[in-house]
Design a protein around this motif. Structure first.
Motif, PDB file in Angstrom:
ATOM      1  N   ILE A 221       0.857  -1.189   0.000  1.00 59.96           N
ATOM      2  CA  ILE A 221       0.000   0.000   0.000  1.00 59.96           C
ATOM      3  C   ILE A 221       0.892   1.238   0.000  1.00 59.96           C
ATOM      4  N   ASP A 222       0.474   2.291  -0.709  1.00 61.30           N
ATOM      5  CA  ASP A 222       1.251   3.534  -0.733  1.00 61.30           C
ATOM      6  C   ASP A 222       1.044   4.298   0.566  1.00 61.30           C
ATOM      7  N   ALA A 223       2.065   5.060   0.937  1.00 58.47           N
ATOM      8  CA  ALA A 223       1.996   5.793   2.196  1.00 58.47           C
ATOM      9  C   ALA A 223       1.176   7.073   2.073  1.00 58.47           C
ATOM     10  N   ASP A 224       0.807   7.460   0.845  1.00 61.08           N
ATOM     11  CA  ASP A 224       0.195   8.778   0.663  1.00 61.08           C
ATOM     12  C   ASP A 224      -1.330   8.755   0.745  1.00 61.08           C
ATOM     13  N   LEU A 225      -1.881   7.612   1.174  1.00 57.56           N
ATOM     14  CA  LEU A 225      -3.335   7.448   1.345  1.00 57.56           C
ATOM     15  C   LEU A 225      -4.107   7.542   0.027  1.00 57.56           C
ATOM     16  N   GLN A 226      -3.400   7.371  -1.085  1.00 56.95           N
ATOM     17  CA  GLN A 226      -4.142   7.285  -2.353  1.00 56.95           C
ATOM     18  C   GLN A 226      -4.806   5.913  -2.461  1.00 56.95           C
ATOM     19  N   ASP A 227      -4.261   4.944  -1.747  1.00 53.73           N
ATOM     20  CA  ASP A 227      -4.889   3.626  -1.655  1.00 53.73           C
ATOM     21  C   ASP A 227      -5.645   3.597  -0.331  1.00 53.73           C
TER      22      ASP A 227
ATOM     23  N   THR B  77     -12.376   4.392  -5.536  1.00 55.17           N
ATOM     24  CA  THR B  77     -12.083   5.688  -6.142  1.00 55.17           C
ATOM     25  C   THR B  77     -10.758   6.183  -5.602  1.00 55.17           C
ATOM     26  N   ARG B  78      -9.865   6.558  -6.508  1.00 49.42           N
ATOM     27  CA  ARG B  78      -8.539   6.972  -6.069  1.00 49.42           C
ATOM     28  C   ARG B  78      -8.569   8.412  -5.553  1.00 49.42           C
ATOM     29  N   ALA B  79      -8.038   8.577  -4.358  1.00 55.01           N
ATOM     30  CA  ALA B  79      -8.060   9.894  -3.727  1.00 55.01           C
ATOM     31  C   ALA B  79      -6.844  10.717  -4.150  1.00 55.01           C
ATOM     32  N   GLU B  80      -6.848  11.967  -3.770  1.00 56.41           N
ATOM     33  CA  GLU B  80      -5.662  12.811  -3.970  1.00 56.41           C
ATOM     34  C   GLU B  80      -4.598  12.405  -2.956  1.00 56.41           C
ATOM     35  N   ARG B  81      -3.374  12.771  -3.229  1.00 53.70           N
ATOM     36  CA  ARG B  81      -2.294  12.556  -2.280  1.00 53.70           C
ATOM     37  C   ARG B  81      -2.580  13.306  -0.975  1.00 53.70           C
ATOM     38  N   SER B  82      -2.335  12.670   0.194  1.00 53.26           N
ATOM     39  CA  SER B  82      -2.667  13.319   1.463  1.00 53.26           C
ATOM     40  C   SER B  82      -1.707  14.464   1.770  1.00 53.26           C
TER      41      SER B  82
HETATM   42 MG    MG Z   1       0.777   8.408  -4.773  1.00 50.50          MG
END
Ligand code: MG
Ligand code: UDP
Length: 320
Positions: free
Chosen positions: A90-96, A193-198
């Motif tokens: 999982i990516d750390a940027d909360l896009q997942d 739905t993919r979110a923006e980078r946190s």
């Molecule tokens: Mg990302």
């Protein structure tokens, strides 16, 4: 136990947010989790944030790489250190969104070895990124086997036996998405739905994505190497026909520009011949290339004995 794999490059701002949200989702879920954080040569305080998180609970492992090796390598490191019965990169940027993890685990318990998270909507990406991604998937899937599932990133659940096979692939150029697809096994898909980078910014600019796309195509297709023989054959054939036509025309109508026709035919024919030669070299090179990858010939999912009884797994994960 489930391993959550998180490769990080300069994520000091996103990591605390990530931690808060993911532990909020996973705690009290009744599952046993471990976290494998990989610090991919960050130049900010990512490592100290990771170490602080590791101080909060025992089930956190931190792997710190000596420099930035790129996401594919960082993910490989996380896979090597994961001990779980299933792993989720999982990516750390909360896009997942971590909220998907319980659904993934439910699918896994239903018997799926791979649970993909598909972006049903890429609104957070720019138009250019969506378009180039679409082109990449179309091209890749037309010329490579197996096809890549579209709009699926590294965010997915994979069972232990899938990961064991991934670890056995000896190739050095690791296009992880392609390798995951290569391994196969029963696959379920859930949408999100993919979110923006946190916080922070993406480390994939256009050039890096381009390199990744080239990596994906050259790792799984030999077409760019061998296409030249077909092109060369076509050009030579065309030159041959054209030469015949010109010879005929000269016989009937006489010479208009001396030397022009024969020179043109010769250039076309030789050009075609050279491409043909390059294509033949490409055929051999592609075979050498595939041999050098040393991928196993096949992966067995299950073996059924007399009476259709499933046999217990063997030592070798390829021959289960
Ligand atoms: Mg990302
Ligand atoms: N990442 C990494 N090494 C790198 C680049 C990125 O480990 O060299 C990590 C990054 O910290 C993040 C994930 O890979 O957790 C995805 O990166 P990013 O969000 O920059 O990519 P994007 O979502 O824009 O494709």
């Amino acid at each position: 136990m489930i391993s959550i794999l998180c490769p990080c490059f300069n994520e000091e701002k996103s990591l605390p947010l990530f931690w808060e949200r993911i532990t909020g989702v996973l705690d009290g879920n009744g599952e046993d989790y471990e976290f494998v954080f990989v610090n991919d040569g960050s130049t900010d305080g990512t490592l100290s944030v990771m170490l602080r998180l590791a101080g909060l609970r025992v089930s956190v492992r931190v792997i710190s790489l000596s420099r930035n090796f790129g996401k594919e390598a960082a993910l490989s490191a996380a896979i090597d250190y994961a001990a779980g019965d299933a792993v989720i990169p999982i990516d750390a940027d909360l896009q997942d969104p971590p909220e998907l993890i319980p659904d993934m685990i439910a699918k896994w318990k239903e018997g799926y070895d791979v649970v993909l998270a598909r972006r049903t909507d890429r609104k957070s990406d720019s138009f250019l990124k969506r378009w180039t991604a679409g082109c990449f998937y179309r091209l890749h899937n037309r010329i490579s086997h197996p096809p890549l599932p579209e709009n699926v990133g590294d965010f997915r659940l994979m069972s232990r036996r899938v990961i064991d096979v991934v670890k056995l692939l000896p190739e050095r150029q690791r296009f992880m998405k392609g390798l995951f697809a290569w391994v196969g096994f029963d696959t379920a898909v859930i949408g999100y739905t993919r979110a923006e980078r946190s916080a922070g910014k993406s480390s994939f600019n256009f050039f890096r994505l381009w390199k990744l796309a080239v990596e994906g195509i050259t790792s799984f297709s030999a077409l760019p190497l061998v296409i030249w023989s077909y092109l060369g054959g076509l050009i030579s054939l065309a030159a041959f026909l054209y030469a015949g036509y010109i010879a005929l025309r000269t016989l009937i109508y006489g010479v208009s520009v001396p030397g022009y026709a024969s020179t043109l035919c010769l250039i076309l024919f030789l050009g075609g011949l050279q491409l043909l030669g390059i294509g033949v070299i490409g055929e051999y090179l592609s075979r050498t290339y595939m041999e050098a990858k040393g991928r196993p010939l096949y992966v067995v999912a299950d073996v059924f004995g007399p009476g259709g009884k499933r046999e217990e797994s063997t030592e070798n994960p390829l021959l289960r």
